[in-house]
Design a protein around this motif. Structure first.
Motif, PDB file in Angstrom:
ATOM      1  N   ALA A 308      11.551  -7.245   6.196  1.00 32.35           N
ATOM      2  CA  ALA A 308      10.208  -6.664   6.125  1.00 32.35           C
ATOM      3  C   ALA A 308       9.284  -7.418   5.174  1.00 32.35           C
ATOM      4  N   LEU A 309       9.734  -8.542   4.635  1.00 34.10           N
ATOM      5  CA  LEU A 309       8.922  -9.265   3.656  1.00 34.10           C
ATOM      6  C   LEU A 309       7.510  -9.595   4.139  1.00 34.10           C
ATOM      7  N   PRO A 310       7.326  -9.990   5.393  1.00 31.46           N
ATOM      8  CA  PRO A 310       5.949 -10.282   5.827  1.00 31.46           C
ATOM      9  C   PRO A 310       5.024  -9.068   5.771  1.00 31.46           C
ATOM     10  N   TYR A 311       5.619  -7.882   5.652  1.00 33.07           N
ATOM     11  CA  TYR A 311       4.827  -6.646   5.676  1.00 33.07           C
ATOM     12  C   TYR A 311       4.902  -5.899   4.344  1.00 33.07           C
ATOM     13  N   GLN A 312       5.300  -6.601   3.287  1.00 37.85           N
ATOM     14  CA  GLN A 312       5.533  -5.905   2.019  1.00 37.85           C
ATOM     15  C   GLN A 312       4.256  -5.347   1.412  1.00 37.85           C
ATOM     16  N   LYS A 313       3.108  -5.974   1.653  1.00 42.14           N
ATOM     17  CA  LYS A 313       1.851  -5.427   1.120  1.00 42.14           C
ATOM     18  C   LYS A 313       1.631  -4.019   1.654  1.00 42.14           C
ATOM     19  N   THR A 314       1.796  -3.855   2.968  1.00 42.38           N
ATOM     20  CA  THR A 314       1.635  -2.528   3.567  1.00 42.38           C
ATOM     21  C   THR A 314       2.724  -1.589   3.096  1.00 42.38           C
ATOM     22  N   LEU A 315       3.942  -2.090   2.958  1.00 41.37           N
ATOM     23  CA  LEU A 315       5.050  -1.260   2.495  1.00 41.37           C
ATOM     24  C   LEU A 315       4.749  -0.666   1.123  1.00 41.37           C
ATOM     25  N   PHE A 316       4.349  -1.493   0.176  1.00 37.89           N
ATOM     26  CA  PHE A 316       4.095  -0.996  -1.172  1.00 37.89           C
ATOM     27  C   PHE A 316       2.869  -0.095  -1.220  1.00 37.89           C
ATOM     28  N   GLU A 317       1.874  -0.404  -0.407  1.00 39.44           N
ATOM     29  CA  GLU A 317       0.705   0.472  -0.376  1.00 39.44           C
ATOM     30  C   GLU A 317       1.078   1.844   0.172  1.00 39.44           C
ATOM     31  N   LEU A 318       1.930   1.856   1.188  1.00 36.47           N
ATOM     32  CA  LEU A 318       2.349   3.121   1.774  1.00 36.47           C
ATOM     33  C   LEU A 318       3.206   3.922   0.796  1.00 36.47           C
ATOM     34  N   LEU A 319       4.049   3.243   0.037  1.00 35.36           N
ATOM     35  CA  LEU A 319       4.848   3.932  -0.978  1.00 35.36           C
ATOM     36  C   LEU A 319       3.942   4.668  -1.970  1.00 35.36           C
ATOM     37  N   THR A 320       2.846   4.024  -2.330  1.00 36.40           N
ATOM     38  CA  THR A 320       1.888   4.662  -3.243  1.00 36.40           C
ATOM     39  C   THR A 320       1.157   5.809  -2.563  1.00 36.40           C
ATOM     40  N   LEU A 321       0.721   5.598  -1.322  1.00 40.88           N
ATOM     41  CA  LEU A 321       0.002   6.631  -0.589  1.00 40.88           C
ATOM     42  C   LEU A 321       0.840   7.899  -0.422  1.00 40.88           C
ATOM     43  N   LEU A 322       2.150   7.720  -0.269  1.00 43.82           N
ATOM     44  CA  LEU A 322       3.045   8.852  -0.046  1.00 43.82           C
ATOM     45  C   LEU A 322       3.599   9.434  -1.341  1.00 43.82           C
ATOM     46  N   ASP A 323       3.088   8.937  -2.468  1.00 43.40           N
ATOM     47  CA  ASP A 323       3.508   9.443  -3.790  1.00 43.40           C
ATOM     48  C   ASP A 323       5.005   9.288  -4.027  1.00 43.40           C
ATOM     49  N   ILE A 324       5.583   8.212  -3.534  1.00 42.23           N
ATOM     50  CA  ILE A 324       6.979   7.904  -3.829  1.00 42.23           C
ATOM     51  C   ILE A 324       7.091   7.587  -5.322  1.00 42.23           C
ATOM     52  N   SER A 325       8.184   7.990  -5.944  1.00 42.90           N
ATOM     53  CA  SER A 325       8.325   7.856  -7.395  1.00 42.90           C
ATOM     54  C   SER A 325       8.235   6.403  -7.844  1.00 42.90           C
ATOM     55  N   ASN A 326       7.719   6.220  -9.057  1.00 41.40           N
ATOM     56  CA  ASN A 326       7.617   4.880  -9.638  1.00 41.40           C
ATOM     57  C   ASN A 326       8.987   4.229  -9.769  1.00 41.40           C
ATOM     58  N   ALA A 327      10.003   5.046 -10.023  1.00 42.69           N
ATOM     59  CA  ALA A 327      11.361   4.514 -10.162  1.00 42.69           C
ATOM     60  C   ALA A 327      11.821   3.883  -8.857  1.00 42.69           C
ATOM     61  N   THR A 328      11.572   4.588  -7.742  1.00 40.76           N
ATOM     62  CA  THR A 328      11.966   4.063  -6.435  1.00 40.76           C
ATOM     63  C   THR A 328      11.166   2.809  -6.096  1.00 40.76           C
ATOM     64  N   ILE A 329       9.866   2.848  -6.353  1.00 41.63           N
ATOM     65  CA  ILE A 329       9.033   1.677  -6.077  1.00 41.63           C
ATOM     66  C   ILE A 329       9.499   0.489  -6.914  1.00 41.63           C
ATOM     67  N   GLY A 330       9.836   0.752  -8.187  1.00 38.21           N
ATOM     68  CA  GLY A 330      10.323  -0.314  -9.060  1.00 38.21           C
ATOM     69  C   GLY A 330      11.627  -0.898  -8.559  1.00 38.21           C
ATOM     70  N   GLN A 331      12.490  -0.051  -8.047  1.00 36.95           N
ATOM     71  CA  GLN A 331      13.781  -0.515  -7.526  1.00 36.95           C
ATOM     72  C   GLN A 331      13.585  -1.391  -6.291  1.00 36.95           C
ATOM     73  N   ILE A 332      12.689  -0.967  -5.406  1.00 36.32           N
ATOM     74  CA  ILE A 332      12.396  -1.756  -4.212  1.00 36.32           C
ATOM     75  C   ILE A 332      11.814  -3.105  -4.596  1.00 36.32           C
ATOM     76  N   ARG A 333      10.901  -3.107  -5.546  1.00 33.36           N
ATOM     77  CA  ARG A 333      10.283  -4.353  -5.986  1.00 33.36           C
ATOM     78  C   ARG A 333      11.323  -5.279  -6.627  1.00 33.36           C
ATOM     79  N   HIS A 334      12.241  -4.708  -7.385  1.00 34.53           N
ATOM     80  CA  HIS A 334      13.288  -5.507  -8.030  1.00 34.53           C
ATOM     81  C   HIS A 334      14.188  -6.174  -6.989  1.00 34.53           C
ATOM     82  N   ILE A 335      14.567  -5.419  -5.956  1.00 31.63           N
ATOM     83  CA  ILE A 335      15.413  -5.983  -4.902  1.00 31.63           C
ATOM     84  C   ILE A 335      14.705  -7.163  -4.237  1.00 31.63           C
ATOM     85  N   ILE A 336      13.419  -6.989  -3.943  1.00 35.99           N
ATOM     86  CA  ILE A 336      12.657  -8.057  -3.292  1.00 35.99           C
ATOM     87  C   ILE A 336      12.526  -9.265  -4.215  1.00 35.99           C
TER      88      ILE A 336
END
Length: 401
Positions: A308-336
């Motif tokens: 999903a790397l080509p679509y990561q901008k939309t992925l991270f924006e959607l994570l924010t829009l859906l109020d996903i926890s900062n911890a989860t977003i941080g973990q996803i970003r770390h993996i990438i």
């Protein structure tokens, strides 16, 4: 009212108005550029309306293009930019709920402005910044109101897309829709089914990206407008309204990902929904990549994120829009961030290397082997060096034998 300091876009166009006025015609800046200047917003296209008929406009300027001559629009190219000049006009009936059956050119500014959609868009401005306001648009702008020019039912019957524009302007400007205009919106919403999907989509997307999107979407839901939009009916609009109350999508990819992320639609149903809205292939691919990831974000795999790397901008924006926890977003970003490669071209070997080394022959098994190598490297099971990858390929060949 007079705007003392005109934006440069108007200053550059003043010679056009001067030429028309010196020839004895009226000429004004009109439309969104006037509105946005008064609101302190960036302006885009500078449109000009004039009492000069199309042939009279063409006679005054050396370089013109008939961009919409049947509706009175001529583009003038004489002064370094292209400026559309449209003759004052009145319009006949709208049997298709979108375009007038015919137009009549007139010399009256008031007759021209009275056919426009909303009072805040029915403002004209002289070359010196003097604003002409015949329908109390300045008052509505001051009070934050979207109001149809004249009779709202007439305006919406003429052009049903104006109902979507009312919602869009309300979302973008944070203005409320006047009571009579809203009642007409409620009564005539079924006419939206007569409008081309593509035109509705543009207004709907702009609405959801507006700062007041939550309120506008709630109005569309409460007043039944949502029932006449393309696509299959959805049951999660209330959820979307809640998300829009704190964040708005930055682009159309995020708009449609947000709309579909919390539905229970299957992949094929999502595909059909997006096609019904006549979205681009790029948008459909992005949404159908990101939405499944969001639905299983707590157990998403490293390889899923890699794909999903080509679509990561939309992925991270959607994570924010859906109020996903900062911890989860941080973990996803770390993996990438820790991925050893970002695409298959970064592998230390390619198919040609395996062929030249005599490890494999061209064919389906070669492609399958490269996929296994890519998967193993991404998951950290295999070091991305030429030696280790060739050795791994040889082991795969031996296993197959």
């Amino acid at each position: 009212m007079k705007i003392e300091k005109l934006p440069q876009e108007f200053v550059q166009a003043q010679p056009i108005l001067a030429t028309l006025e010196q020839a004895g015609y009226e000429a004004y800046f009109v439309g969104g550029s006037v509105r946005d200047t008064l609101l302190g917003a960036p302006i885009h296209d500078v449109d000009i309306a004039s009492s000069a008929f199309p042939e009279e406009v063409k006679a005054l300027f050396n370089r013109t293009v008939d961009t919409g001559i049947q509706h009175g629009t001529v583009m003038v190219l004489d002064h370094g930019e292209g400026y559309e000049i449209t003759t004052f006009r009145t319009e006949s009936t709208y049997t298709d709920f979108r375009r007038p059956d015919s137009v009549t050119f007139v010399r009256s500014l008031s007759e021209d402005l009275k056919r426009r959609d909303f009072t805040i868009n029915a403002l004209a401005m002289r070359h010196d910044g003097e604003v002409v306001d015949l329908f109390d648009g300045l008052s509505d702008m001051t009070n934050g109101i979207i109001r149809a020019v004249g009779d709202a039912e007439t305006r919406f019957t003429e052009d049903a897309l104006r109902m979507m524009r009312a919602l869009r302007f309300s979302a973008q400007l944070g203005f409320r829709i006047a009571d009579d205009t809203r009642q007409a919106l409620r009564d005539l919403a079924p006419n939206l089914t007569r409008i081309a999907v593509e035109r509705i989509r543009v207004e709907f997307e702009k609405m959801l990206m507006g700062g007041n999107a939550a309120e506008s979407l709630k109005l569309a839901l409460d007043d039944g407008v949502i029932n006449y939009l393309p696509g299959e009916p959805l049951k999660i609009w209330d959820n979307i309204i809640q998300h829009l109350a704190t964040h708005q999508p930055a682009d159309t990819f995020a708009v449609w990902s947000l709309v579909l992320a919390e539905t229970d639609l299957t992949s094929s149903q999502i595909n059909r929904f997006l096609r019904n809205w006549k979205l681009s292939r790029e948008t459909i691919t992005t949404v159908m990549t990101v939405v499944p990831l969001i639905r299983q974000i707590d157990k998403v795999s490293t390889f899923d994120l890699y794909q999903a790397l080509p679509y990561q901008k939309t992925l991270f924006e959607l994570l924010t829009l859906l109020d996903i926890s900062n911890a989860t977003i941080g973990q996803i970003r770390h993996i990438i961030d820790m991925l050893p490669i970002t695409n298959s071209s970064e592998l230390a070997i390619q198919g040609g290397d395996l062929i030249r080394e005599g490890v494999m022959m061209p064919g389906p098994k070669l492609g399958q082997c490269l996929k296994k190598i890519e998967y193993a490297v991404v998951n950290g099971e295999l070091e991305n060096t030429r030696e280790s990858l060739i050795q791994y390929a040889k082991e795969q060949v031996n296993d197959d034998n």
